[in-house]
Design an enzyme around this catalytic site. Structure first.
Site, PDB file in Angstrom:
ATOM      1  N   TYR A 224       0.806  -1.225   0.000  1.00 25.40           N
ATOM      2  CA  TYR A 224       0.000   0.000   0.000  1.00 25.40           C
ATOM      3  C   TYR A 224       0.843   1.280   0.000  1.00 25.40           C
ATOM      4  CZ  TYR A 224      -4.047  -2.905   1.174  1.00 25.40           C
ATOM      5  OH  TYR A 224      -5.049  -3.833   1.141  1.00 25.40           O
TER       6      TYR A 224
ATOM      7  N   ASP B 275       9.494  -7.104  -4.862  1.00 27.93           N
ATOM      8  CA  ASP B 275       8.689  -7.786  -3.849  1.00 27.93           C
ATOM      9  C   ASP B 275       9.025  -9.268  -3.906  1.00 27.93           C
ATOM     10  OD1 ASP B 275       5.880  -6.706  -2.296  1.00 27.93           O
ATOM     11  OD2 ASP B 275       6.276  -8.868  -2.316  1.00 27.93           O
TER      12      ASP B 275
ATOM     13  N   THR C 134       5.423  -3.869   8.910  1.00 30.85           N
ATOM     14  CA  THR C 134       5.952  -4.177  10.248  1.00 30.85           C
ATOM     15  C   THR C 134       4.796  -4.809  11.011  1.00 30.85           C
ATOM     16  OG1 THR C 134       6.909  -1.962  10.056  1.00 30.85           O
ATOM     17  CG2 THR C 134       7.409  -3.196  12.054  1.00 30.85           C
TER      18      THR C 134
ATOM     19  N   LYS D 290       6.154   9.744  14.053  1.00 29.16           N
ATOM     20  CA  LYS D 290       5.161   8.919  13.342  1.00 29.16           C
ATOM     21  C   LYS D 290       4.270   8.167  14.344  1.00 29.16           C
ATOM     22  CE  LYS D 290       3.132   6.035  10.628  1.00 29.16           C
ATOM     23  NZ  LYS D 290       2.219   6.321   9.564  1.00 29.16           N
TER      24      LYS D 290
ATOM     25  N   ARG E 238      -4.261   9.913  17.808  1.00 28.20           N
ATOM     26  CA  ARG E 238      -5.589   9.602  17.251  1.00 28.20           C
ATOM     27  C   ARG E 238      -6.251   8.478  18.058  1.00 28.20           C
ATOM     28  NH1 ARG E 238      -8.385  11.365  12.903  1.00 28.20           N
ATOM     29  NH2 ARG E 238      -9.358   9.885  11.493  1.00 28.20           N
TER      30      ARG E 238
ATOM     31  N   CYS F  54      -2.561   0.619  11.532  1.00 26.06           N
ATOM     32  CA  CYS F  54      -1.732   1.708  12.064  1.00 26.06           C
ATOM     33  C   CYS F  54      -2.177   2.170  13.447  1.00 26.06           C
ATOM     34  CB  CYS F  54      -1.774   2.878  11.098  1.00 26.06           C
ATOM     35  SG  CYS F  54      -1.452   2.362   9.413  1.00 26.06           S
TER      36      CYS F  54
ATOM     37  N   TYR G 295     -12.333  -2.053   7.810  1.00 26.20           N
ATOM     38  CA  TYR G 295     -12.015  -1.377   9.086  1.00 26.20           C
ATOM     39  C   TYR G 295     -12.495   0.066   9.103  1.00 26.20           C
ATOM     40  CZ  TYR G 295      -7.788   1.316   7.687  1.00 26.20           C
ATOM     41  OH  TYR G 295      -6.919   2.219   7.129  1.00 26.20           O
TER      42      TYR G 295
HETATM   43  N1  SAJ Z   1     -11.870   5.846  13.790  1.00 29.22           N
HETATM   44  C1  SAJ Z   1     -12.813   6.081  14.777  1.00 29.22           C
HETATM   45  N2  SAJ Z   1     -13.101   7.381  15.094  1.00 29.22           N
HETATM   46  C2  SAJ Z   1     -12.486   8.437  14.477  1.00 29.22           C
HETATM   47  C3  SAJ Z   1     -11.532   8.187  13.483  1.00 29.22           C
HETATM   48  C4  SAJ Z   1     -11.235   6.883  13.155  1.00 29.22           C
HETATM   49  O1  SAJ Z   1     -13.384   5.162  15.360  1.00 29.22           O
HETATM   50  O2  SAJ Z   1     -12.803   9.572  14.815  1.00 29.22           O
HETATM   51  C5  SAJ Z   1     -11.509   4.462  13.457  1.00 29.22           C
HETATM   52  C6  SAJ Z   1     -11.746   4.116  11.996  1.00 29.22           C
HETATM   53  O3  SAJ Z   1     -13.058   3.721  11.785  1.00 29.22           O
HETATM   54  C7  SAJ Z   1     -10.747   2.997  11.790  1.00 29.22           C
HETATM   55  C8  SAJ Z   1      -9.579   3.415  12.689  1.00 29.22           C
HETATM   56  O4  SAJ Z   1     -10.092   4.347  13.612  1.00 29.22           O
HETATM   57  O5  SAJ Z   1     -11.249   1.759  12.265  1.00 29.22           O
HETATM   58  C9  SAJ Z   1      -8.404   4.010  11.954  1.00 29.22           C
HETATM   59  O6  SAJ Z   1      -8.830   4.817  10.878  1.00 29.22           O
HETATM   60  P1  SAJ Z   1      -8.185   6.225  10.548  1.00 29.22           P
HETATM   61  O7  SAJ Z   1      -8.933   6.817   9.438  1.00 29.22           O
HETATM   62  O8  SAJ Z   1      -8.082   7.033  11.793  1.00 29.22           O
HETATM   63  O9  SAJ Z   1      -6.671   5.906  10.169  1.00 29.22           O
HETATM   64  P2  SAJ Z   1      -5.891   4.887   9.196  1.00 29.22           P
HETATM   65  O10 SAJ Z   1      -5.416   3.746  10.019  1.00 29.22           O
HETATM   66  O11 SAJ Z   1      -6.630   4.578   7.967  1.00 29.22           O
HETATM   67  O12 SAJ Z   1      -4.631   5.835   8.792  1.00 29.22           O
HETATM   68  C10 SAJ Z   1      -3.842   6.407   9.845  1.00 29.22           C
HETATM   69  C11 SAJ Z   1      -3.620   7.905   9.544  1.00 29.22           C
HETATM   70  N3  SAJ Z   1      -3.020   8.541  10.717  1.00 29.22           N
HETATM   71  C12 SAJ Z   1      -3.524   9.679  11.227  1.00 29.22           C
HETATM   72  O13 SAJ Z   1      -4.507  10.226  10.789  1.00 29.22           O
HETATM   73  C13 SAJ Z   1      -2.782  10.252  12.401  1.00 29.22           C
HETATM   74  C14 SAJ Z   1      -2.739   8.054   8.297  1.00 29.22           C
HETATM   75  O14 SAJ Z   1      -2.433   9.435   8.094  1.00 29.22           O
HETATM   76  C15 SAJ Z   1      -1.442   7.264   8.474  1.00 29.22           C
HETATM   77  O15 SAJ Z   1      -0.610   7.356   7.314  1.00 29.22           O
HETATM   78  C16 SAJ Z   1      -1.826   5.803   8.663  1.00 29.22           C
HETATM   79  O16 SAJ Z   1      -2.602   5.715   9.877  1.00 29.22           O
HETATM   80  C17 SAJ Z   1      -0.544   4.981   8.803  1.00 29.22           C
HETATM   81  O17 SAJ Z   1      -0.189   4.295   7.822  1.00 29.22           O
HETATM   82  O18 SAJ Z   1       0.126   5.081   9.828  1.00 29.22           O
END
Ligand code: SAJ
Length: 436
Positions: free
Chosen positions: A29, A49, A101, A222, A229, A276, A331
């Protein structure tokens, strides 16, 4: 100290280094989009890969996953020859590691096996003057303590002969192209020269600011972002449970609280998934005994599938061995990614209660359980449980399948459905964080 890039300083360190040829390890990704962006911006990129199937797919000019904008970039760069997918590492000016990772669930720490193996694959091809960049998410001190000794097995020294940096990816799945180009980047070198070289390289496609620091600080930044979050979502989830006790509508309360200029409470839900947010807090805390808030937040978010199940159970008190239909196992909304999805825990807990589970998710093909078409999924169901905020669920009109259901119940753990549609059809509705 984190500093904004100063090209005056930069000139003291870098003398028109040749960084045309890049070998990217890991065509997932992050690695694949990054490789394509470099190939599209005047670099010659080999994408490596160990999975032959992924390489074959790429050679056939097909993206192994969907992300807007990249199919066209793949077509163009393969045709022009600036991107070549291969299974073996080749000599290059720059080696970029973007392998997964995984999270070791028993030890609750990062499993660095792929990072270590990728660095080992580079070592025979290393030459004096090369730059190695780790994009994979890694615990603090990994560049210094784990990556450096592997690279030095080549007989060359870090940083005297080989430059080394951590440049974590921060793009969000579903909007990767926009975020990879426009987000700010953190670049942390093992020394200043490594930092500047890496900044020069990324400036070929990144339009956001480049924040320069050292490798350990970059590793920590990072993990801090994703931990912030996770903790904030845990707060929203805990407030939801407290609000339920007071019969307060938590959505209204959060919305109004967030009108305060310095408040930004995140959104409650059935838990936190993906590779993440639910994992990086463990990488940050694996060697410290000073973490308590972060670990408690993990517990709160991990307990949400159970909380949702309790709410669903209270709707189905009088039903023996109910059949429930899960709407959404991705997710998060509008993607087909099910990594670490809280839906899996919910389903397993519900099965333990004797529930029969059916699943509908228009974005997901493969999952641990069969994913059905809408009609099959709702047939003879006693309750629909919405676990993912897919846009299609927002405007869904349940009138089309009312007749298939055995009982008309819906529990929405994301607050996305259009309540008036469902109530008009006679559904008993409940939404997380809103008491009856
Ligand atoms: N979620 C909630 N409530 C919220 C926001 C998210 O329940 O208010 C849940 C989502 O439904 C999901 C999970 O959290 O299950 C994670 O989703 P996400 O949209 O918060 O994040 P990811 O995992 O898709 O991507 C995150 C991002 N990090 C941040 O916003 C700080 C992205 O910028 C990073 O590049 C990515 O992790 C990563 O690869 O580390």
């Amino acid at each position: 100290m984190v500093k904004n890039i100063s090209w005056t300083n930069y000139n003291n360190f870098v003398d028109d280094e040749k960084m045309t040829n890049i070998c990217v390890l890991g065509m997932g990704y992050i690695g694949l989009p990054t490789a394509l962006l470099f190939a599209n911006n005047d670099h010659e990129v080999v994408g490596v890969d160990v999975n032959h199937r992924v390489i074959e797919t790429l050679k056939n000019e097909t993206m192994p996953f969907e992300e807007e904008g990249f199919q066209e970039m793949l077509d163009n760069t393969i045709k022009s020859g600036s991107f070549r997918p291969e299974t073996k590492v080749e000599d290059a000016d720059v080696f970029l590691v973007a392998v997964p990772t995984p999270f070791d669930t028993d030890l609750r720490m990062a499993d660095l096996k792929y990072v270590i193996s990728a660095c080992g694959m580079i070592t025979p091809n290393l030459r004096k003057g090369n730059l190695v960049i780790i994009e994979s998410t890694i615990p603090p001190k990994t560049c210094e303590k784990q990556v450096t000794p592997i690279l030095e097995e080549s007989g060359l020294k870090v940083p005297d002969d080989i430059s080394l940096s951590h440049c974590p990816e921060r793009a969000i799945p579903g909007n990767t192209l926009h975020e990879m180009v426009n987000n700010d980047r953190v670049i942390g070198g093992i020394d200043d020269r490594s930092t500047y070289l890496t900044a020069q390289l990324y400036s070929s496609f990144v339009k956001g600011n480049l924040h320069l620091t050292n490798s350990t600080t970059a590793e920590m930044i990072k993990l801090m972002e994703n931990t912030f979050r996770d903790v904030n979502i845990a707060l929203a989830n805990e407030l939801t449970q407290i609000a339920d006790d007071y019969d307060v509508n938590v959505w209204e309360a959060i919305e109004v609280a967030n009108k305060h200029p310095r408040v930004n409470i995140h959104t409650p839900g059935p838990g936190v998934g993906g590779h993440c947010i639910a994992i990086d807090p463990w990488f940050l805390t694996e060697t410290t005994n000073k973490a308590s808030l972060i670990l408690t937040s993990r517990q709160i978010n991990d307990s949400m599938p159970k909380y949702v199940l309790q709410q669903v159970k209270s709707m189905l008190n009088d039903v023996e061995k109910p059949t429930i239909t899960v709407f959404g196992v991705a997710y998060k909304g509008d993607i087909g990614d099910t990594r670490a999805t809280p839906a899996l825990k919910f389903i397993k807990l519900a099965e333990k209660e004797g529930y029969r589970i059916k699943i509908y998710d228009p974005f997901v093909g493969e999952f641990d359980y069969p994913v059905l078409g809408l009609e099959d999924a709702v047939e003879e169901s006693d309750c629909i449980v919405v676990l993912t905020d897919h846009s299609v669920f927002k405007e869904m009109n349940p009138g089309e399948f009312c007749g298939e259901m055995r009982r008309l119940n819906v529990f929405d753990a994301r607050n996305v459905i259009n309540l008036s549609f469902w109530m008009k059809c006679g559904y008993k509705t409940r939404i997380i964080g809103i008491s009856d």
